[in-house]
Design a protein around this motif. Structure first.
Motif, short mmCIF file in Angstrom:
data_model
loop_
_atom_site.label_atom_id
_atom_site.label_comp_id
_atom_site.label_asym_id
_atom_site.label_seq_id
_atom_site.Cartn_x
_atom_site.Cartn_y
_atom_site.Cartn_z
N VAL A 38 0.88 -1.17 0.00
CA VAL A 38 0.00 0.00 0.00
C VAL A 38 0.91 1.22 0.00
O VAL A 38 1.71 1.40 0.92
CB VAL A 38 -0.90 0.02 1.26
N GLY A 39 0.81 2.05 -1.04
CA GLY A 39 1.72 3.18 -1.15
C GLY A 39 1.08 4.52 -0.93
O GLY A 39 1.77 5.54 -0.95
N CYS A 40 -0.23 4.56 -0.77
CA CYS A 40 -0.91 5.84 -0.57
C CYS A 40 -2.28 5.56 0.03
O CYS A 40 -2.68 4.40 0.17
CB CYS A 40 -1.07 6.58 -1.91
N THR A 43 -5.66 6.30 -3.65
CA THR A 43 -5.79 5.51 -4.89
C THR A 43 -5.01 6.14 -6.05
O THR A 43 -5.40 6.02 -7.21
CB THR A 43 -7.27 5.29 -5.31
N ASN A 44 -3.89 6.76 -5.74
CA ASN A 44 -3.10 7.45 -6.77
C ASN A 44 -1.87 6.68 -7.23
O ASN A 44 -1.48 6.79 -8.39
CB ASN A 44 -2.58 8.79 -6.21
N CYS A 45 -1.20 5.95 -6.34
CA CYS A 45 0.18 5.53 -6.64
C CYS A 45 0.27 4.28 -7.49
O CYS A 45 1.25 4.07 -8.19
CB CYS A 45 0.94 5.33 -5.33
N GLY A 46 -0.72 3.38 -7.41
CA GLY A 46 -0.70 2.16 -8.23
C GLY A 46 0.17 1.05 -7.67
O GLY A 46 0.28 -0.02 -8.27
N ALA A 47 0.80 1.27 -6.51
CA ALA A 47 1.67 0.23 -5.95
C ALA A 47 0.91 -1.07 -5.67
O ALA A 47 1.48 -2.15 -5.68
CB ALA A 47 2.31 0.74 -4.66
N CYS A 48 -0.38 -0.93 -5.42
CA CYS A 48 -1.20 -2.08 -5.00
C CYS A 48 -1.83 -2.82 -6.18
O CYS A 48 -2.72 -3.65 -5.98
CB CYS A 48 -2.32 -1.57 -4.09
N LYS A 58 -6.29 -1.35 -9.19
CA LYS A 58 -5.68 -0.93 -7.93
C LYS A 58 -6.48 -1.62 -6.81
O LYS A 58 -7.66 -1.32 -6.62
CB LYS A 58 -5.72 0.58 -7.81
N CYS A 60 -6.54 -1.29 -3.80
CA CYS A 60 -7.05 -0.44 -2.72
C CYS A 60 -8.32 0.27 -3.13
O CYS A 60 -8.91 1.01 -2.33
CB CYS A 60 -6.00 0.59 -2.30
FE1 FES Z 1 -1.78 3.72 -3.79
FE2 FES Z 1 -3.47 1.67 -4.09
S1 FES Z 1 -2.08 1.99 -2.51
S2 FES Z 1 -3.17 3.32 -5.43
#
Ligand code: FES
Ligand code: FES
Length: 192
Positions: A38-40, A43-48, A58, A60
């Motif tokens: 989880v990077g944010c 729902t912006n970063c796309g890490a998930c 995504k 999240c």
């Molecule tokens: Fe950043 Fe899902 S944790 S978009």
């Protein structure tokens, strides 16, 4: 609580979950699949990013109950025992990883991109990955890695040099059984 069932990285799971539980938290906290970070919280970063029934999402932004009955693939489901996925190898070889936080999501999004477009240009890769943020690399090596993985996947799909495409065996006149011939009717050609 709501009962859900889904297949994640090839394993079937059934659980009772709170209807508000996010898919990413289900994967990480219930199933222990912490390769999906989880990077944010916006729902912006796309890490998930994971693959949900063939499309990258995504995780999240999806409730676990919305994934009920689905097939999910995470970064942990890409490699086989024997070898990494070409994208994993390319990210490693092209130095497309620094802190690594964005990498699982980048690879899952790139995998989806290459399914749609097996031979993307650098611009198409940048456009396809615009929902995934990297705070370290400057993206250049990520683009190189996706280009390298695309080339490797095309190489694997190409027929080996010297391999012949499969054709029906050709019978010689001596060995070919005589084909039954239907009588030709007026106005109709006999079958060849
Ligand atoms: Fe950043 Fe899902 S944790 S978009
Ligand atoms: Fe650190 Fe991308 S490698 S965020």
């Amino acid at each position: 609580m709501t009962r859900i069932a889904m297949t994640v990285d090839g394993t079937h799971y059934e659980d009772e979950v709170e209807p508000r539980l996010l898919l990413v938290h289900y994967l990480r906290d219930r199933l222990g699949l912490t390769g999906t970070p989880v990077g944010c919280d916006t729902t912006n970063c796309g890490a998930c990013t994971v693959d949900l029934d063939g499309a990258s999402v995504k995780s999240c932004s999806v409730l676990a109950v919305q994934a009920d009955g689905s097939e999910v693939t995470t970064i942990q489901g890409l490699a086989s025992d024997a070898e990494w996925h070409p994208l994993q190898t390319a990210f490693h070889q092209q130095h497309a990883v620094q802190c690594g936080y964005c990498t699982p999501g980048m690879i899952m999004a790139a995998r989806d991109l290459l399914k749609e477009n097996p031979d993307p240009s650098p611009d198409e890769i940048r456009h396809g990955l615009e929902g995934n943020l990297c705070r370290c690399t400057g993206y250049q090596n990520i683009v190189r890695a996706v280009l390298a993985a695309a080339a490797e996947e095309r190489r694997r799909r190409a027929p080996a040099p010297g391999a012949q495409t499969e054709t029906a065996p050709v019978a010689s006149e001596d060995t070919a059984p005589a084909a039954p011939r239907a009588p030709a009717r007026a106005g109709q050609e006999a079958p060849v």
